[in-house]
Design an enzyme around this catalytic site. Structure first.
Site, mmCIF file in Angstrom:
data_model
loop_
_atom_site.group_PDB
_atom_site.id
_atom_site.type_symbol
_atom_site.label_atom_id
_atom_site.label_comp_id
_atom_site.label_asym_id
_atom_site.label_seq_id
_atom_site.Cartn_x
_atom_site.Cartn_y
_atom_site.Cartn_z
ATOM 1 N N GLU A 1 0.819 -1.217 0.000
ATOM 2 C CA GLU A 1 0.000 0.000 0.000
ATOM 3 C C GLU A 1 0.851 1.265 0.000
ATOM 4 O OE1 GLU A 1 -3.369 2.218 2.787
ATOM 5 O OE2 GLU A 1 -2.541 0.283 3.371
ATOM 6 N N ASP A 2 1.954 1.253 0.746
ATOM 7 C CA ASP A 2 2.684 2.497 1.011
ATOM 8 C C ASP A 2 4.068 2.585 0.385
ATOM 9 O OD1 ASP A 2 0.579 3.469 2.512
ATOM 10 O OD2 ASP A 2 1.307 2.573 4.365
#
Length: 693
Positions: free
Chosen positions: A76-77
């Site tokens: 996600e990051d």
């Protein structure tokens, strides 16, 4: 923050066969991928996944879960992909990481849509492997512990509300009470800061004046049990502020009147000792009636087992006591996680019953708001126990009805419900169930869920199933109206319309099926002119702009409240000349042709309607002026009874002595039936005036 070697040592302590190289590789991978990213606290971002992994080691989870915790934010990051994770750590870890990961596009949705979409993906993922839920709960718990570092108050409240509404109840449903209590406490501090501060101050004042009271009560309990020959562990604690605040809110009590703010736990060696301890405490101290619960003989859905009772201490103070074995205590605090052996072959089935219900809700929910509502209903606590006649046990929320019970047994049984016996007696379907009720559902294969049930069912599963059935029925009946309108429009065309032309028209209008097109016609999504042009291209060239309808459409066989609604302003009944108002995406609203509302002008397509030979389900509204003397109301009721008319609403609207004016709604067969009732009322000496509204 745990260092690399510390994390590996913690795993090796309970799993000597764990792959040390795999754990080291995952630790280094998350540090490298998150690089210089910072959290709101200013700490390196990778400290978060490392702490989540630490929480997983507290639960003694397997190495794949620990690696998933370390990697859960990388996709996600960071620039890492699921393919990268699979290449480096294998398919099982990649699947778990994918289940925990929140997709970035969710962040562009509205709050409700984002929460619903998050929840949808989350529930579907954890239905495949419960470890997804365990990592996610640890992730949320650590985020809540650092929530105060986020500067935006609105963002803190949003995260706290989501935690209180979804994640804390989910933790409770899998029996992870330690996680649930801490999440609730941290969320409460953000959502109700003034209440939190006041209760904390009151608790602090109590601590300052306390002279070892908690220890003294615990010692007295232990001494009473020891003298009876039971070796037990006893300790006490004060309830946390959220638990106290909820009790104050539920019972409408000020803080001073919340007497049982202390809770005590008694741990025994065996189940038999639990019941012995209960008997000893009840004979030594006075217990509070109605506060005893036996979750050992009837465990909660999440596996929670314990005896609960509340005792009077020194005649004025109440103390809640929970009695359980040491094994029960371990399971109660950490639920499914306590059962998750790191050895192969001893793992619980992740798709437990309540989780399957959640997945069914996900599949049947219509939109974000409905999904959130039904899921919250499905995961909140406060349960009651009810039995089938054969002794099968079902847990339901407090306030659940026989219809909720039927859907809990099976969706098909709920859909076919027509009646219920509770403890052998026929009872209304809306009757709330009590603990220990035996419920027998009476069914019919011709029955179907009723829209009115939504007014009293309380479980998410029941609401989702009823709404799905009502939507399906609405779609079928609106499509039936659309087909009748289509047939009427087809008669205006220069050529006879066959099946092939109808299918081609659906394609031209970009509908997947003819049924979809008929639904669009019934819900006013297609103008008559556009439909005619789609069926026979070029047929509208010489037509006037607004073609008129030539014959009435029958509503025989269709259901009021589903395919159409009877207007509240004029209450048409069979026999009245009627017209339908058709608006886009709204069902047809049926009015009497002389309705005053129509004279005011309305923005809708008018459809000429007829009742066919329909003669049931109508409601007529009357106004009667009675003489104000004893017996007149009873005489009017007698007229209704003799006329076989059921009163479904009666209201006194005006007192003007010597007269009282009432308005009422009556179930009638048709206009002739309503007219006979009016004639009988006007002939009565009790009635000064009677009119149809």
């Amino acid at each position: 923050m745990l260092r690399q070697y510390e994390l590996v040592e913690r795993v090796k302590e309970y799993d000597p066969d764990a792959d040390e190289a795999l754990l080291n590789r995952a630790y280094v991978y998350t540090v490298q991928k998150h690089g210089s990213q910072k959290r709101a606290s200013g700490d390196p971002y990778f400290s978060h996944p490392v702490e989540v992994a630490g929480l997983m080691t507290d639960l003694k989870l397997d190495q794949e879960t620990i690696v998933t915790a370390l990697l859960h934010d990388t996709v996600e990051d960071t620039l890492a992909t699921i393919e990268d994770v699979e290449a480096n750590f294998g398919g099982e870890v990649a699947r778990l990481v994918d289940g925990v990961t929140k997709l970035s596009k969710i962040e562009q949705l509205t709050d409700d849509e984002r929460a619903a979409e998050n929840l949808r993906k989350f529930l579907l993922a954890m239905s495949e492997d419960i470890r997804v839920l365990l990592v996610k709960l640890a992730d949320r718990l650590h985020n809540m512990r650092t929530l105060h570092h986020i500067k935006s108050p609105d963002k803190r409240r949003r995260i706290a509300r989501e935690t209180m509404d979804i994640y804390a109840p989910l933790a409770e449903r899998v029996g992870m009470y330690e996680y649930m209590r801490e999440m609730q406490l941290l969320a409460f501090e953000q959502l109700e800061p003034e209440a939190f501060e006041i209760i904390e101050k009151r608790l602090d004042d109590l601590r300052k004046t306390d002279t070892g009271q908690v220890d003294r009560i615990a010692l007295d309990i232990k001494q009473a049990l020891s003298e009876a020959g039971l070796e037990v562990e006893v300790w006490g604690r004060e309830k946390h502020p959220y638990s106290i605040w909820r009790k104050m809110a539920e019972r409408h009590l000020p803080f001073e009147q919340v007497s049982d703010i202390m809770a005590f736990r008694v741990l025994t060696d065996s189940t038999e000792d639990c019941y012995r301890a209960l008997g000893i405490l009840h004979s030594t101290f006075q217990f509070v009636p109605g506060r005893f619960k036996d979750y050992i003989s009837t465990p909660k859905n999440n596996g929670y087992r314990s005896l609960h009772t509340t005792l009077f201490y020194d005649q004025s103070m109440r103390a809640e006591v929970q009695i359980r074995t040491r094994d029960m205590h371990q399971t109660n605090e950490f639920g499914l996680a306590a059962h998750w052996a790191y050895k192969q072959g001893d793992r619980p089935d992740g798709a437990v019953g309540w989780l399957r219900d959640l997945i069914e809700i996900v599949d049947t929910s219509h939109d974000a708001e409905e999904l959130l509502e039904n899921t919250k209903l499905a995961i909140y606590q406060d349960r009651i126990f009810a039995f089938t006649p054969r002794g099968s046990l079902f847990q339901l929320p407090k306030g659940a009805t026989a219809v909720d019970f039927a859907f809990a047994v099976h969706t098909d049984l709920g859909a076919q419900t027509v009646g219920a016996k509770i403890n052998g007696r026929h009872m209304p379907l809306r009757t709330p169930l009590s603990n220990g009720d035996v419920v027998e559902i009476i069914k019919s294969t011709k029955a179907e869920p009723q829209l009115s049930w939504l007014g009293f069912v309380v479980t998410g599963k029941a609401r989702a199933a009823i709404r799905r059935a009502v939507r399906q029925k609405e779609r079928e009946e609106v499509a039936a109206i659309g087909r009748k309108l289509f047939d009427e429009i087809a008669e205006r065309l220069p050529a006879k319309v066959g099946r092939k032309a109808t299918k081609e028209a659906a394609k031209r209008l970009e509908y997947d099926t003819v049924e979809d097109m008929m639904y669009a016609v019934g819900s006013a999504k297609i103008a008559d002119r556009d439909l005619m042009e789609a069926v026979v291209p070029g047929s509208t060239v010489d037509l006037p702009e607004e073609p008129t309808q030539e014959r009435a459409i029958s509503i025989k066989g269709l259901t009021a409240g589903v395919a159409f609604t009877l207007a509240e302003c004029c209450h048409p009944v069979p026999g009245d000349r009627i017209v339908g108002l058709r608006r886009k995406d709204v069902g047809v609203e049926v009015h009497a042709i002389d309705c005053l509302e129509l004279a005011n002008g309305v923005d809708a397509d008018w459809v000429d309607l007829s009742w066919g030979d329909r003669s049931q389900g109508a409601v007529g509204r009357l106004s009667t002026v009675l003489y104000n003397r004893p017996g007149t109301l009873a005489e009017m009721a007698g007229v209704f009874a003799k006329s076989n008319a059921n009163v479904i609403n009666l209201e006194l609207v005006q007192r003007d002595d010597p007269f009282h004016t009432y308005e009422m709604d009556l179930e009638v067969q048709d206009l002739a039936h309503l007219t006979r009732i009016l004639s009988s009322l006007r002939a009565s000496d009790a009635v000064a005036q009677a009119d149809r509204i």
